[in-house]
Design an enzyme around this catalytic site. Sequence first.
Site, PDB file in Angstrom:
ATOM      1  N   CYS A 235      -2.297   8.819   3.304  1.00 42.56           N
ATOM      2  CA  CYS A 235      -2.142   8.532   1.877  1.00 42.56           C
ATOM      3  C   CYS A 235      -3.446   8.732   1.120  1.00 42.56           C
ATOM      4  CB  CYS A 235      -1.625   7.112   1.684  1.00 42.56           C
ATOM      5  SG  CYS A 235      -2.654   5.871   2.496  1.00 42.56           S
TER       6      CYS A 235
ATOM      7  N   GLU B  85       0.888  -1.170   0.000  1.00 43.35           N
ATOM      8  CA  GLU B  85       0.000   0.000   0.000  1.00 43.35           C
ATOM      9  C   GLU B  85       0.918   1.211   0.000  1.00 43.35           C
ATOM     10  OE1 GLU B  85      -1.475   3.233   1.005  1.00 43.35           O
ATOM     11  OE2 GLU B  85      -1.818   2.379   2.996  1.00 43.35           O
TER      12      GLU B  85
END
Length: 478
Positions: free
Chosen positions: A285, A251
Amino acid sequence: MPAAPTDLFIDGAWRAASDGQTFPVENPATQQVIAKVADASIEDGKAAAAAAATALPAWSRRAPRARAEILRRAYELVIAAKDDLADLITAENGKALADARAEVAYAAEFFRWYSEEAVRIDGHLTLSPSGDKRIIEISQPVGVSLLLTPWNLPAAMITRKVAPALAAGCTVVVKPSRQTPLTALFLARLLTEAGVPDGVVNIVPTARDIAVTAELIGNGPVRALSFTGSTRVGSALLGQAAERVLKTSMELGGNAPFIVFEDADLDAAVAGALVAKMRHNAEACTAANRFYVHARVREEFVSRLVEGLAAMKVGPGTDLSVQVGPMASASARDSLTEAVQSAVDSGGRVLLGGSPVKGTGYYFPPTLIDQVPPTAAVLNEELFGPVAPVVAFDSEDEVITMANSTEMGLGSYVFTRDLRRGLAVAERLESGMVGLNTGIFSDPAAPFGGVKQSGIGREGGRHGIHEFLETKYIATQW
């Protein structure tokens, strides 16, 4: 700040680093050292992996319901300790206490969700087309898993990996960020109380992360690698993992576009923008990174967003009236200064904020930069802080082209009253997740992950457990 362990956690025991080394943990609001944590060596990393390998056979054979009950107890213990965990997160990460509390609730849900998924690992039985055999498919744990977690959500990024790994029957070695190791160690204590056997979860904070991680990936029993962090580091880790063909999930970085069409409900769009941009100190993020606003409503949207950002109080996260705490480090704060200057150099106009807050602490105020040209270099950076560049657009095709003009593809946000258009745009956006008329899309029950250079695989939902499972095919007759 609540008391938290500061030693390594290996094979169910707390221990100092093999060579006695420690590293400091700093409170970004005060710039003071709040703890000295054991600094794992290569030997400590190998010991953690060996402990995980020894614990693997018994844990993988344990009944799914037994693993599920332990995860359920872990959920309950995290909820019971929510205030202590939130205080700890704020102390070492800096985020506002309200955000820290929200993170703890989110983190706990992964234990609850995967306590339910642990008993739903299924297989498949079919007759081959030729009729000469039965095809049996079963799922088995991949084995010892190395979990590398970041500083921005120090509880949730651990539970999002540990919970599915344990539910699948894997054992783990966790290397938390050196900026936020205390939360990880506190979670280890709760997992022990929940009944996790010795060696199943091992925590090795280290300031020697490159060497320790390389050893764990390159040698020994590790069979899976799960990483959350920057694309640059993730790419390097993929190269290392390729040498041994480890199973990997990544990720990585984001550069989320936030698109506001001319027919959007501007009240909802501004409220969504404030959440999508500012949640978790804007150090996420999934944070809205680039604001694309239709030219017809740009002026009104910008005016409302400036008002909303200006109303957010900056200060120590421990102050309950504060919404914006300090950035996690001096380098994070300084990178925002450089990004703002880059946007201004490209032609953008700073309407709010724009420079660090003077004094103690790594503070950077909410900042809005209007009239940023679509070719500005700042739009290609993951800002990771409270800076919002705004770009005007005129057509659907134009904004989709701009939104997709990046190597990143983690999340996107779209605001429009036209559901048909919203869904059509969501399909055309090159991202793994889309928030349609909402500023939050993360959910333990949903698949989290990106496309392009934003990652490989998915965490959360029914997909997350499969990152820690292998499919075995058995051919037989009867």
